[in-house]
Design an enzyme around this catalytic site. Structure first.
Site, short mmCIF file in Angstrom:
data_model
loop_
_atom_site.label_atom_id
_atom_site.label_comp_id
_atom_site.label_asym_id
_atom_site.label_seq_id
_atom_site.Cartn_x
_atom_site.Cartn_y
_atom_site.Cartn_z
N LYS A 45 -37.29 14.94 30.43
CA LYS A 45 -36.15 14.08 30.76
C LYS A 45 -34.88 14.91 30.93
CE LYS A 45 -33.78 11.94 27.32
NZ LYS A 45 -32.35 12.23 27.40
N ASN A 46 -34.64 15.81 29.99
CA ASN A 46 -33.37 16.55 30.00
C ASN A 46 -33.29 17.62 31.08
OD1 ASN A 46 -32.45 14.96 27.99
ND2 ASN A 46 -32.48 16.52 26.38
N CYS A 69 -21.21 7.85 20.66
CA CYS A 69 -22.46 7.10 20.58
C CYS A 69 -22.97 7.19 19.14
CB CYS A 69 -23.48 7.60 21.59
SG CYS A 69 -24.20 9.18 21.17
N ARG A 91 -19.16 13.03 20.54
CA ARG A 91 -19.64 13.63 21.79
C ARG A 91 -18.59 13.69 22.91
NH1 ARG A 91 -25.76 11.90 22.90
NH2 ARG A 91 -25.79 13.93 23.89
N ASP A 128 -32.91 17.70 18.62
CA ASP A 128 -33.72 16.59 19.13
C ASP A 128 -35.07 16.47 18.43
OD1 ASP A 128 -31.73 15.79 20.81
OD2 ASP A 128 -32.65 16.53 22.65
N ARG A 184 -35.77 5.05 26.77
CA ARG A 184 -34.89 5.95 27.50
C ARG A 184 -35.56 7.30 27.76
NH1 ARG A 184 -30.21 7.44 24.40
NH2 ARG A 184 -30.27 8.96 26.06
#
Ligand code: UD1
Length: 437
Positions: free
Chosen positions: A22-23, A117, A122, A309, A401
């Protein structure tokens, strides 16, 4: 809102295949804005954030075709709008990755300033300061970041990040690719996703050197062209499934992964007693654990160290390890939201500032819990797989997500996991994929 119903206690056994990162897919899709020619990206994971990123490109005027589910063919030849609105940015912070390419190619961009968030405030101040160093005028208007290159083109410069930032490094790499002259990024992020983006940019004709190291040099070019690129495997999904095998005392073969991208995770999990064998360059075998798990301390840091993560998933695992493990979170200031939910399931965890101490081993018991962010949801799924009885995880839109088909993947190796729909009309990304393949 959808929920997961998980009945724990079954060891996972079998093969599980890893999706694209994803990233990496997020910045690579943003990079398609840098050229009028077609970019074809393969191995794009079918997850909510990528659907949002695709929508952003289409809203700007790009055409996105998907000849196959995980292949995106993007043509940004007709960009008419240079703006990422609040509605998109509030659902996905990575929309800020549109800033660099829009500013570089069109000399202007307007992107809603992301708020904080669940895991922290952030800010994107370092992105903006770097754009200013490249000659942009940056202001804040009605909650939007408005950036302009006064003479229509950015100018190469020395950018020294005071803190390592992943998307900041990516934004500057993309902006500098079309700038006049040379840009040097000091204290650049070294994540594999940075290297993957550089590979794509170079295939498009950019001149990026040093990606993957602390210093990246970008010689700006006048134009970029079309290219094809395959997104790297998702190292965080890989790490999550390694923990899934370990926490259920199972035996998984993890295929289509890139073990070299998660050396620190593999090393730490081996220290705790998880048996991880590299069968070949893209396959891992994971077994756990004849001698049981031992609690080990960990500190999250920028790549190549242990990633933030994977912190939540590691915490879930440490609830099943003998002894204490101290987990220090140094990247985000509020990334222990999963701890209180794990405690509801029977874990013994104490938080003090950015440090959590897990006292193991405790028997986890099924309970109703709430996901608070993407990786926190993964840790609750893992805990539920190890728990006695039923766990209902609410707000699983967070997991949608970033994890492709997690229910199907886990079910295929023996997990007892079901998605419960609040409305039968409301189809999730995962159901749509299931129907499409
Ligand atoms: C990326 C990843 C995310 C991962 C994180 C850290 C994507 C889409 N997301 O997020 O999954 O958890 O890296 O590995 O790739 N900071 C500032 N000012 C800035 C930018 C960052 O203070 O302008 C701070 C952040 O608040 C944070 C730290 O720097 O404390 C690192 O953040 P950063 O690397 O930028 O994270 P993201 O790129 O947002």
């Amino acid at each position: 809102m959808d929920k997961f119903l998980i009945t724990g206690g079954t060891p996972l056994n079998g093969k599980i295949s890893i999706s694209g990162a994803k990233n990496s897919a997020l910045p690579c899709l943003a990079a398609t804005l840098l050229t009028a020619e077609t970019i074809t990206l393969h191995n794009v994971p079918y997850v909510k954030d990528l659907i949002t990123q695709r929508r952003l490109l289409e809203d700007l005027g790009a055409t996105v075709l998907t000849p196959e589910l995980r292949t995106h063919k993007v043509s940004a030849s007709n960009i008419e709008i240079f703006e990422a609105p609040y509605e998109l940015v509030k659902t996905m912070r990575a929309s800020v990755l549109a800033l660099g390419p829009l500013l570089a190619r069109f000399g202007q961009a307007r992107v809603s300033l992301p708020g904080g968030c669940a895991i922290g405030t952030r800010p994107i101040d370092l992105h903006l300061k770097a754009f200013e160093q490249l000659g942009a005028k940056v202001s804040l208007e009605s909650g939007d970041v408005v950036a302009r290159a006064p003479k229509g083109r950015l100018i190469g410069a020395d950018v020294n990040f005071e803190k390592v930032t992943v998307t900041g490094t990516e934004n500057v790499m993309m902006a500098a690719a079309l700038a006049k002259g040379k840009t040097t990024i000091h204290n650049a992020a070294r994540e594999p996703e940075i290297f993957d983006l550089a590979e794509l940019l170079n295939k498009m004709g950019a001149r990026v050197r040093g990606a993957g190291s602390e210093t990246i040099e970008i010689e700006g070019v006048e134009n970029l062209s079309g290219a094809q690129h395959t997104i790297i495997p998702d190292r965080i999904e890989t790490g999550t499934f390694i923990v899934a095998a370990a926490i259920t005392q199972g035996n998984l073969e993890i295929t289509n992964c890139e073990p070299a991208h998660l050396k620190a995770v593999i090393e730490k999990l081996r220290e705790t007693g998880v048996e991880i064998e590299e069968l070949n360059q893209s396959t891992l075998s994971v077994k756990c654990c004849p001698q049981g798990l031992k609690g080990k301390n960990v500190t999250t840091e920028p790549h190549p160290a242990f990633p933030t993560d994977m912190q939540a998933q590691y915490m879930a695992l440490m609830t099943q390890a003998e002894g204490d493990s101290v987990i220090n979170e140094t990247i985000f200031e509020n990334r222990f939201m999963h701890a209180s939910e794990l405690v509801r399931m029977g874990a013994d965890i104490q938080i003090s500032g950015n440090s959590a101490t897990v006292h193991g081993k405790t028997q986890l018991m099924g309970a109703p819990v709430q996901a608070s962010d993407l990786r926190a949801s993964a840790s609750l799924v893992l805990a539920a797989l190890a728990a006695r009885g039923e766990t209902v995880i609410d707000r699983v839109y967070h997991i949608d997500r970033g994890y492709e088909n997690i229910v199907r993947k886990l079910s295929s190796v023996g997990a007892n996991i079901k998605r419960i729909n609040d409305s039968s009309e409301q189809k999730t990304a995962e159901q749509k994929t299931a129907e499409a393949v």
